[in-house]
Design a protein around this motif. Structure first.
Motif, mmCIF file in Angstrom:
data_model
loop_
_atom_site.group_PDB
_atom_site.id
_atom_site.type_symbol
_atom_site.label_atom_id
_atom_site.label_comp_id
_atom_site.label_asym_id
_atom_site.label_seq_id
_atom_site.Cartn_x
_atom_site.Cartn_y
_atom_site.Cartn_z
ATOM 1 N N GLU A 87 16.189 74.329 49.413
ATOM 2 C CA GLU A 87 17.041 74.929 48.399
ATOM 3 C C GLU A 87 16.244 75.817 47.443
ATOM 4 N N ARG A 88 14.918 75.787 47.531
ATOM 5 C CA ARG A 88 14.082 76.698 46.740
ATOM 6 C C ARG A 88 13.971 78.064 47.422
ATOM 7 N N LEU A 89 14.698 78.209 48.556
ATOM 8 C CA LEU A 89 14.689 79.439 49.355
ATOM 9 C C LEU A 89 13.336 79.682 50.009
ATOM 10 N N THR A 90 12.610 78.591 50.285
ATOM 11 C CA THR A 90 11.389 78.679 51.080
ATOM 12 C C THR A 90 11.689 78.151 52.473
ATOM 13 N N LYS A 91 10.877 78.575 53.408
ATOM 14 C CA LYS A 91 11.051 78.125 54.795
ATOM 15 C C LYS A 91 9.701 78.205 55.494
ATOM 16 N N GLY A 92 9.667 77.646 56.692
ATOM 17 C CA GLY A 92 8.416 77.690 57.431
ATOM 18 C C GLY A 92 8.505 76.940 58.743
ATOM 19 N N GLU A 93 7.371 76.776 59.375
ATOM 20 C CA GLU A 93 7.287 76.079 60.655
ATOM 21 C C GLU A 93 6.400 74.847 60.509
ATOM 22 N N ILE A 94 6.652 73.853 61.370
ATOM 23 C CA ILE A 94 5.880 72.619 61.361
ATOM 24 C C ILE A 94 5.476 72.288 62.791
ATOM 25 N N SER A 95 4.206 71.978 62.987
ATOM 26 C CA SER A 95 3.699 71.594 64.296
ATOM 27 C C SER A 95 3.018 70.232 64.168
ATOM 28 N N LEU A 96 3.487 69.256 64.956
ATOM 29 C CA LEU A 96 2.971 67.892 64.859
ATOM 30 C C LEU A 96 2.599 67.361 66.237
ATOM 31 N N ARG A 97 1.585 66.512 66.279
ATOM 32 C CA ARG A 97 1.214 65.803 67.503
ATOM 33 C C ARG A 97 1.243 64.304 67.222
ATOM 34 N N TYR A 98 1.529 63.540 68.250
ATOM 35 C CA TYR A 98 1.592 62.079 68.083
ATOM 36 C C TYR A 98 0.196 61.550 67.787
ATOM 37 N N TYR A 99 0.093 60.706 66.752
ATOM 38 C CA TYR A 99 -1.212 60.246 66.285
ATOM 39 C C TYR A 99 -1.424 58.754 66.504
ATOM 40 N N SER A 100 -0.422 57.932 66.143
ATOM 41 C CA SER A 100 -0.625 56.489 66.205
ATOM 42 C C SER A 100 0.706 55.751 66.239
ATOM 43 N N GLU A 101 0.711 54.578 66.871
ATOM 44 C CA GLU A 101 1.887 53.718 66.844
ATOM 45 C C GLU A 101 2.076 53.087 65.467
ATOM 46 N N GLU A 102 1.001 53.020 64.691
ATOM 47 C CA GLU A 102 1.076 52.437 63.356
ATOM 48 C C GLU A 102 1.876 53.325 62.406
ATOM 49 N N MET A 103 2.569 52.678 61.470
ATOM 50 C CA MET A 103 3.270 53.397 60.411
ATOM 51 C C MET A 103 2.308 53.567 59.246
ATOM 52 N N LEU A 104 1.503 54.611 59.295
ATOM 53 C CA LEU A 104 0.493 54.828 58.258
ATOM 54 C C LEU A 104 1.171 55.148 56.926
ATOM 55 N N GLU A 105 0.593 54.656 55.842
ATOM 56 C CA GLU A 105 1.156 54.869 54.508
ATOM 57 C C GLU A 105 0.363 55.889 53.706
ATOM 58 N N ASP A 106 -0.731 56.368 54.271
ATOM 59 C CA ASP A 106 -1.540 57.386 53.604
ATOM 60 C C ASP A 106 -2.112 58.308 54.671
ATOM 61 N N LEU A 107 -2.458 59.511 54.262
ATOM 62 C CA LEU A 107 -2.989 60.477 55.214
ATOM 63 C C LEU A 107 -4.288 59.969 55.829
ATOM 64 N N PRO A 108 -4.460 60.122 57.134
ATOM 65 C CA PRO A 108 -5.716 59.682 57.763
ATOM 66 C C PRO A 108 -6.900 60.495 57.252
ATOM 67 N N ASP A 109 -8.069 59.894 57.287
ATOM 68 C CA ASP A 109 -9.270 60.534 56.730
ATOM 69 C C ASP A 109 -9.669 61.799 57.485
ATOM 70 N N ASP A 110 -9.308 61.876 58.772
ATOM 71 C CA ASP A 110 -9.722 63.045 59.547
ATOM 72 C C ASP A 110 -8.791 64.244 59.358
ATOM 73 N N LEU A 111 -7.810 64.113 58.454
ATOM 74 C CA LEU A 111 -6.921 65.236 58.156
ATOM 75 C C LEU A 111 -7.534 66.057 57.023
ATOM 76 N N ASP A 112 -7.494 67.368 57.140
ATOM 77 C CA ASP A 112 -8.094 68.234 56.127
ATOM 78 C C ASP A 112 -7.377 68.121 54.783
ATOM 79 N N ASP A 113 -8.056 68.577 53.720
ATOM 80 C CA ASP A 113 -7.456 68.582 52.390
ATOM 81 C C ASP A 113 -6.376 69.658 52.284
ATOM 82 N N HIS A 114 -5.487 69.482 51.296
ATOM 83 C CA HIS A 114 -4.449 70.483 51.037
ATOM 84 C C HIS A 114 -5.126 71.769 50.552
ATOM 85 N N PRO A 115 -4.874 72.912 51.191
ATOM 86 C CA PRO A 115 -5.606 74.141 50.852
ATOM 87 C C PRO A 115 -5.363 74.640 49.435
#
Length: 220
Positions: free
Chosen positions: A184-212
């Motif tokens: 509703e902010r009139l933004t849009k984009g694309e998302i690309s995801l790959r399956y990572y784990s059967e676990e329901m992680l509650e925090d970002l994994p350490d091997d994920l890069d920081d927010h730019p």
């Protein structure tokens, strides 16, 4: 497709009931041609049906043997990681951000699915979800509407908002979710995801890069 799976479910339940009826009669030495013996088995048969349905709803639907003819949708349970490619422009620089690392967790049962997407700056939770599955047309999609809540410290450039995401489900050769979103902010984009784990992680994994965006601001 829905009618086909409904018919399959009814046929399977009738078959289970019939098998239970004859098995109970055989081992109990009963004569099903007698109304008393036939009707006397109804409570036991119903109990068996309920146990089978409970097992299927809790665990059985995940088995591949039921996919397609009885369970039309895939099992997406677990954590997915990837990137968001947004057309949002930083009000301080006027530039679009580089790809944003993101994680999606999916909690799915036979009757329900919920999605939570996280970056280091925000968390969004789904409130309306659904599959669009049509094998004949090679369509296998997941879509949901969500509420996004950025960190309070980011309110100047990122306010809470609602949006919708739609994904194409890819299972072969590797499990992926490829989609797009709009808000509703009139933004849009694309998302690309790959399956990572059967676990329901509650925090970002350490091997994920920081927010730019956050990373650039911290460097100043």
């Amino acid at each position: 497709m829905r009618n086909a799976t409904l018919k399959s479910s009814l046929y399977l339940l009738v078959g289970i009931s019939a098998a239970a009826w004859f098995s109970l009669a055989y081992f109990g030495g009963l004569d099903l041609s007698k109304i008393k013996d036939f009707l006397g088995l109804i409570p036991k048969v119903v109990s068996i049906d309920l146990l089978v349905v409970a097992w299927f709803v809790k665990w059985g639907w995940k088995l591949k043997v039921f996919r397609g003819w009885l369970v039309p949708f895939p099992n997406l349970n677990g954590s997915w990681v990837g990137s968001i490619y947004s057309d949002w422009k930083n009000p301080q620089t006027g530039e679009k951000p580089p790809p944003i690392p993101v994680m999606l967790t999916v909690n799915q049962s036979f009757f329900h699915i919920s999605c939570v997407m996280r970056t280091s700056e925000m968390e969004s939770s789904s409130y309306a979800e659904g599959f669009l599955i049509d094998p004949d047309r090679q369509i296998k999609n997941l879509a949901y509407s969500y509420t996004s809540k950025p960190r309070l410290s980011l309110n100047e450039r990122s306010m809470p908002h609602d949006g919708t995401a739609a994904f194409k489900i890819i299972e072969n050769p590797r499990k992926k979710l490829i989609g797009r979103y709009w808000t509703e902010r009139l933004t849009k984009g694309e998302i690309s995801l790959r399956y990572y784990s059967e676990e329901m992680l509650e925090d970002l994994p350490d091997d994920l890069d920081d927010h730019p965006v956050t990373e650039n601001e911290n460097r100043r």
